[in-house]
Design a protein around this motif. Structure first.
Motif, PDB file in Angstrom:
ATOM      1  N   MET A  18     -37.082 -30.433 -21.600  1.00  0.00           N
ATOM      2  CA  MET A  18     -37.701 -29.628 -20.556  1.00  0.00           C
ATOM      3  C   MET A  18     -36.952 -29.767 -19.236  1.00  0.00           C
ATOM      4  N   SER A  19     -36.594 -31.004 -18.889  1.00  0.00           N
ATOM      5  CA  SER A  19     -35.899 -31.270 -17.644  1.00  0.00           C
ATOM      6  C   SER A  19     -34.521 -30.609 -17.630  1.00  0.00           C
ATOM      7  N   GLU A  20     -33.832 -30.643 -18.776  1.00  0.00           N
ATOM      8  CA  GLU A  20     -32.515 -30.008 -18.858  1.00  0.00           C
ATOM      9  C   GLU A  20     -32.634 -28.503 -18.692  1.00  0.00           C
ATOM     10  N   GLN A  21     -33.656 -27.925 -19.262  1.00  0.00           N
ATOM     11  CA  GLN A  21     -33.873 -26.478 -19.150  1.00  0.00           C
ATOM     12  C   GLN A  21     -34.125 -26.095 -17.694  1.00  0.00           C
ATOM     13  N   ILE A  22     -34.934 -26.869 -17.000  1.00  0.00           N
ATOM     14  CA  ILE A  22     -35.223 -26.597 -15.587  1.00  0.00           C
ATOM     15  C   ILE A  22     -33.953 -26.731 -14.770  1.00  0.00           C
ATOM     16  N   ALA A  23     -33.178 -27.773 -15.024  1.00  0.00           N
ATOM     17  CA  ALA A  23     -31.922 -27.972 -14.291  1.00  0.00           C
ATOM     18  C   ALA A  23     -30.969 -26.817 -14.536  1.00  0.00           C
ATOM     19  N   ARG A  24     -30.882 -26.354 -15.797  1.00  0.00           N
ATOM     20  CA  ARG A  24     -29.992 -25.249 -16.125  1.00  0.00           C
ATOM     21  C   ARG A  24     -30.440 -23.965 -15.412  1.00  0.00           C
ATOM     22  N   GLU A  25     -31.748 -23.709 -15.428  1.00  0.00           N
ATOM     23  CA  GLU A  25     -32.266 -22.500 -14.770  1.00  0.00           C
ATOM     24  C   GLU A  25     -32.089 -22.565 -13.259  1.00  0.00           C
ATOM     25  N   LEU A  26     -32.283 -23.762 -12.686  1.00  0.00           N
ATOM     26  CA  LEU A  26     -32.031 -23.914 -11.253  1.00  0.00           C
ATOM     27  C   LEU A  26     -30.557 -23.677 -10.929  1.00  0.00           C
ATOM     28  N   GLY A  27     -29.675 -24.125 -11.807  1.00  0.00           N
ATOM     29  CA  GLY A  27     -28.244 -23.883 -11.622  1.00  0.00           C
ATOM     30  C   GLY A  27     -27.923 -22.397 -11.672  1.00  0.00           C
ATOM     31  N   GLU A  28     -28.568 -21.683 -12.601  1.00  0.00           N
ATOM     32  CA  GLU A  28     -28.355 -20.235 -12.693  1.00  0.00           C
ATOM     33  C   GLU A  28     -28.862 -19.532 -11.445  1.00  0.00           C
ATOM     34  N   ILE A  29     -30.027 -19.965 -10.978  1.00  0.00           N
ATOM     35  CA  ILE A  29     -30.595 -19.370  -9.755  1.00  0.00           C
ATOM     36  C   ILE A  29     -29.681 -19.644  -8.567  1.00  0.00           C
ATOM     37  N   SER A  30     -29.187 -20.866  -8.480  1.00  0.00           N
ATOM     38  CA  SER A  30     -28.283 -21.231  -7.388  1.00  0.00           C
ATOM     39  C   SER A  30     -27.005 -20.387  -7.433  1.00  0.00           C
ATOM     40  N   ALA A  31     -26.445 -20.193  -8.613  1.00  0.00           N
ATOM     41  CA  ALA A  31     -25.231 -19.385  -8.756  1.00  0.00           C
ATOM     42  C   ALA A  31     -25.499 -17.936  -8.373  1.00  0.00           C
ATOM     43  N   THR A  32     -26.665 -17.434  -8.771  1.00  0.00           N
ATOM     44  CA  THR A  32     -27.025 -16.056  -8.430  1.00  0.00           C
ATOM     45  C   THR A  32     -27.163 -15.895  -6.924  1.00  0.00           C
ATOM     46  N   LEU A  33     -27.813 -16.862  -6.280  1.00  0.00           N
ATOM     47  CA  LEU A  33     -27.979 -16.795  -4.825  1.00  0.00           C
ATOM     48  C   LEU A  33     -26.631 -16.863  -4.104  1.00  0.00           C
ATOM     49  N   LYS A  34     -25.736 -17.709  -4.588  1.00  0.00           N
ATOM     50  CA  LYS A  34     -24.396 -17.791  -3.980  1.00  0.00           C
ATOM     51  C   LYS A  34     -23.659 -16.461  -4.131  1.00  0.00           C
ATOM     52  N   SER A  35     -23.812 -15.832  -5.277  1.00  0.00           N
ATOM     53  CA  SER A  35     -23.179 -14.534  -5.518  1.00  0.00           C
ATOM     54  C   SER A  35     -23.748 -13.473  -4.578  1.00  0.00           C
ATOM     55  N   ILE A  36     -25.053 -13.486  -4.409  1.00  0.00           N
ATOM     56  CA  ILE A  36     -25.697 -12.521  -3.495  1.00  0.00           C
ATOM     57  C   ILE A  36     -25.227 -12.758  -2.070  1.00  0.00           C
ATOM     58  N   GLN A  37     -25.148 -14.025  -1.665  1.00  0.00           N
ATOM     59  CA  GLN A  37     -24.702 -14.342  -0.305  1.00  0.00           C
ATOM     60  C   GLN A  37     -23.253 -13.893  -0.092  1.00  0.00           C
ATOM     61  N   LYS A  38     -22.392 -14.098  -1.091  1.00  0.00           N
ATOM     62  CA  LYS A  38     -20.992 -13.660  -0.967  1.00  0.00           C
ATOM     63  C   LYS A  38     -20.925 -12.141  -0.843  1.00  0.00           C
ATOM     64  N   THR A  39     -21.725 -11.447  -1.639  1.00  0.00           N
ATOM     65  CA  THR A  39     -21.743  -9.987  -1.577  1.00  0.00           C
ATOM     66  C   THR A  39     -22.195  -9.511  -0.194  1.00  0.00           C
ATOM     67  N   GLN A  40     -23.221 -10.149   0.352  1.00  0.00           N
ATOM     68  CA  GLN A  40     -23.703  -9.778   1.684  1.00  0.00           C
ATOM     69  C   GLN A  40     -22.639 -10.032   2.743  1.00  0.00           C
ATOM     70  N   ASN A  41     -21.942 -11.155   2.630  1.00  0.00           N
ATOM     71  CA  ASN A  41     -20.871 -11.454   3.585  1.00  0.00           C
ATOM     72  C   ASN A  41     -19.748 -10.426   3.491  1.00  0.00           C
ATOM     73  N   ASP A  42     -19.389 -10.053   2.272  1.00  0.00           N
ATOM     74  CA  ASP A  42     -18.345  -9.034   2.082  1.00  0.00           C
ATOM     75  C   ASP A  42     -18.778  -7.700   2.681  1.00  0.00           C
ATOM     76  N   GLN A  43     -20.039  -7.338   2.491  1.00  0.00           N
ATOM     77  CA  GLN A  43     -20.546  -6.081   3.045  1.00  0.00           C
ATOM     78  C   GLN A  43     -20.570  -6.117   4.567  1.00  0.00           C
TER      79      GLN A  43
END
Length: 68
Positions: free
Chosen positions: A1-26
């Motif tokens: 369970m803990s590994e799944q949460i960590a993996r999902e948090l990592g995915e969320i973090s990567a998605t947020l970084k991608s969104i932030q980069k896109t906003q900066n580029d725009q």
């Protein structure tokens, strides 16, 4: 369970970084477009003013020609 949460948090973090980069580029793109548009608008205003002045002088000369 803990590994799944960590993996999902990592995915969320990567998605947020991608969104932030896109906003900066725009933001960079919009600033560039804003500078170009300001230049175009300034040239348009100058052209309009010069054209208006030339037309005013031309009309005044035509009027004066018909008065005499």
């Amino acid at each position: 369970m803990s590994e799944q949460i960590a993996r999902e948090l990592g995915e969320i973090s990567a998605t947020l970084k991608s969104i932030q980069k896109t906003q900066n580029d725009q933001t960079v793109s919009l600033k560039s477009m804003d500078a170009r548009m300001r230049n175009v608008e300034t040239k348009g205003a100058v052209t309009g003013a010069v054209t208006g002045g030339v037309m005013a002088i031309a009309i005044a000369l035509i009027k004066d020609t018909f008065k005499t």
